[in-house]
Design a protein around this motif. Sequence first.
Motif, short mmCIF file in Angstrom:
data_model
loop_
_atom_site.label_atom_id
_atom_site.label_comp_id
_atom_site.label_asym_id
_atom_site.label_seq_id
_atom_site.Cartn_x
_atom_site.Cartn_y
_atom_site.Cartn_z
N LEU A 1 4.71 -8.32 -15.53
CA LEU A 1 4.40 -9.51 -14.84
C LEU A 1 4.96 -9.73 -13.82
N ARG A 2 6.49 -9.75 -14.18
CA ARG A 2 7.43 -10.26 -13.13
C ARG A 2 7.41 -9.37 -11.71
N ASN A 3 7.09 -7.84 -11.96
CA ASN A 3 6.99 -7.17 -11.16
C ASN A 3 5.64 -7.45 -10.24
N MET A 4 4.60 -7.71 -10.92
CA MET A 4 3.31 -8.08 -10.24
C MET A 4 3.76 -9.39 -9.47
N ALA A 5 4.27 -10.22 -9.90
CA ALA A 5 4.50 -11.50 -9.41
C ALA A 5 5.29 -11.28 -7.84
N ALA A 6 6.27 -10.17 -8.14
CA ALA A 6 7.30 -9.89 -6.71
C ALA A 6 6.57 -8.91 -5.92
N THR A 7 5.30 -8.32 -6.15
CA THR A 7 4.89 -6.97 -5.46
C THR A 7 3.61 -7.28 -4.77
N ASP A 8 3.57 -6.72 -3.43
CA ASP A 8 2.12 -6.83 -2.76
C ASP A 8 1.35 -5.79 -3.44
N LEU A 9 0.25 -6.02 -4.07
CA LEU A 9 -0.57 -5.01 -4.78
C LEU A 9 -1.06 -3.89 -3.86
N LEU A 10 -1.44 -4.13 -2.68
CA LEU A 10 -2.01 -3.17 -1.75
C LEU A 10 -0.96 -2.03 -1.37
N THR A 11 0.15 -2.55 -1.00
CA THR A 11 1.03 -1.43 -0.63
C THR A 11 2.10 -1.08 -1.47
N GLY A 12 2.42 -1.98 -2.50
CA GLY A 12 3.53 -1.67 -3.43
C GLY A 12 4.78 -2.24 -3.08
N LEU A 13 4.66 -2.65 -1.82
CA LEU A 13 6.24 -3.30 -1.36
C LEU A 13 6.40 -4.58 -1.91
N ARG A 14 7.52 -5.34 -1.92
CA ARG A 14 7.71 -6.59 -2.32
C ARG A 14 6.80 -7.48 -1.36
N ASN A 15 6.64 -8.69 -1.99
CA ASN A 15 6.04 -9.60 -1.33
C ASN A 15 6.80 -10.59 -0.51
N ARG A 16 6.13 -11.43 0.08
CA ARG A 16 7.01 -12.35 0.94
C ARG A 16 7.76 -13.38 -0.04
N ARG A 17 7.34 -13.89 -0.93
CA ARG A 17 8.21 -14.62 -1.64
C ARG A 17 9.42 -13.96 -2.28
N SER A 18 9.19 -12.77 -2.81
CA SER A 18 10.16 -12.08 -3.36
C SER A 18 11.25 -11.67 -2.47
N LEU A 19 11.09 -11.41 -1.27
CA LEU A 19 12.15 -11.06 -0.28
C LEU A 19 12.84 -12.38 0.23
N THR A 20 12.00 -13.34 0.18
CA THR A 20 12.67 -14.66 0.56
C THR A 20 13.75 -15.04 -0.49
N ASP A 21 13.33 -14.98 -1.70
CA ASP A 21 14.37 -15.16 -2.93
C ASP A 21 15.55 -14.25 -2.55
N GLU A 22 15.33 -13.11 -2.20
CA GLU A 22 16.34 -12.08 -2.11
C GLU A 22 17.24 -12.42 -1.21
N ALA A 23 16.57 -12.89 0.03
CA ALA A 23 17.69 -13.56 1.18
C ALA A 23 18.19 -14.66 0.73
N ARG A 24 17.71 -15.67 -0.12
CA ARG A 24 18.53 -16.92 -0.49
C ARG A 24 19.81 -16.31 -1.14
N LEU A 25 19.75 -15.29 -2.01
CA LEU A 25 20.86 -14.83 -2.76
C LEU A 25 21.77 -14.32 -1.89
N LEU A 26 21.54 -13.51 -0.75
CA LEU A 26 22.25 -12.74 0.01
C LEU A 26 23.09 -13.86 0.83
N ALA A 27 22.29 -15.02 0.91
CA ALA A 27 22.96 -16.06 1.89
C ALA A 27 24.02 -16.66 1.33
N ALA A 28 23.97 -16.69 -0.20
CA ALA A 28 25.06 -17.34 -1.04
C ALA A 28 26.05 -16.16 -1.11
#
Length: 362
Positions: free
Chosen positions: A195-222
């Motif tokens: 479920l966590r993977n589904m929430a973070a994944t774009d189902l068509l492409t299998g890539l991360r979705n926009r929300r997931s990458l934005t969350d990662e970017a905030r961690l990288l910013a810290a």
Amino acid sequence: MAASIPATRPADSLPITRFNSVVVRFRRLATTGLIAALGAHLAFVVLFWLLDVWLLVAFNVFSVMLYALCLTGMRFPVLRPVTLVLAWLEIIAHAGIATLALGAASGFHYLLLALVPLVYIDPRGHSLTRLVGLLVLTGLFAGLELISILHDPWFPLAEKTLTWLRVGNGILCFAALGTLINVYARTSRQSERDLRNMAATDLLTGLRNRRSLTDEARLLAAERQSEARQLAVILVDLDHFKQLNDRYGHAFGDQVLADTARLMNRTMRPSDSVARWGGEEFLILLTDADLDRAICVAERVRESIAAQTFRSDEGQTLSITATLGVTEWRGNEEFEASVSRADDALYLGKKNGRDRVEVAKP
């Protein structure tokens, strides 16, 4: 319709596949349980033959044949529900007959407790069915206890023998309960991860979705506050994608998106991230990369996308190009600000003829 890169799994199949994986695990558990039950009843045949309780010898011979039949039935999907019902009925009948024959002191009615997790572990069960199953098992357990108090056993055994039987059945019951609960816990944890993977994944492409990458970017910013890491952003947009969709259909367009996503994902380092940003746009977040490296990566991605070929239903060979906007993620600025700058560069690249890498102006 064929593409030069193997197709990815369709988007709408992912939740179904994950549900099916739970069902497969349940089926494997049921098969393992049937094998264990067959072995246990073979042991009971020998035990009751030594105890000279021929009724239970005969019943356990019947049980061994029944479980062998059930194992065969598990190979056929249409027979599996009937197979599991037969196994349930055998356990209930075995607990009842053995308790009536030897008394509750033998502990055979403990076997009913091993069925309790099975009431809840089947992913296809309903709340009402589970409640009824639990009430039935509770009633049977209490009823066997009461019957043993009111009536003498058919085959009285020595107290020491009954004690050993009770201890053995208790151990058997605890082993079954522990195994079932462990499998259920592992399945639940896996479902949570899915479920966590589904929430973070774009189902068509299998890539991360926009929300997931934005969350990662905030961690990288810290992190970059203390590590002074260089970060870069690349925004990718497929050229004339709307016309391709209109001409060849959305199914073909989806295939182009999925294959392009896989191509970009293979191009990146493990530390980099690729996400579907929306529609035909993708965003690449490069770690430990200055602007020169980001430009090199963007050019490599652009050339790889242009080199792809696809075949339409009409047999026509097609290719597609992409325009990319590149920028550094500067200092302590917000991630959204760098993305906006990459988007401005992308717009300029579209304006300047497409199929190019455009670098954001300082």
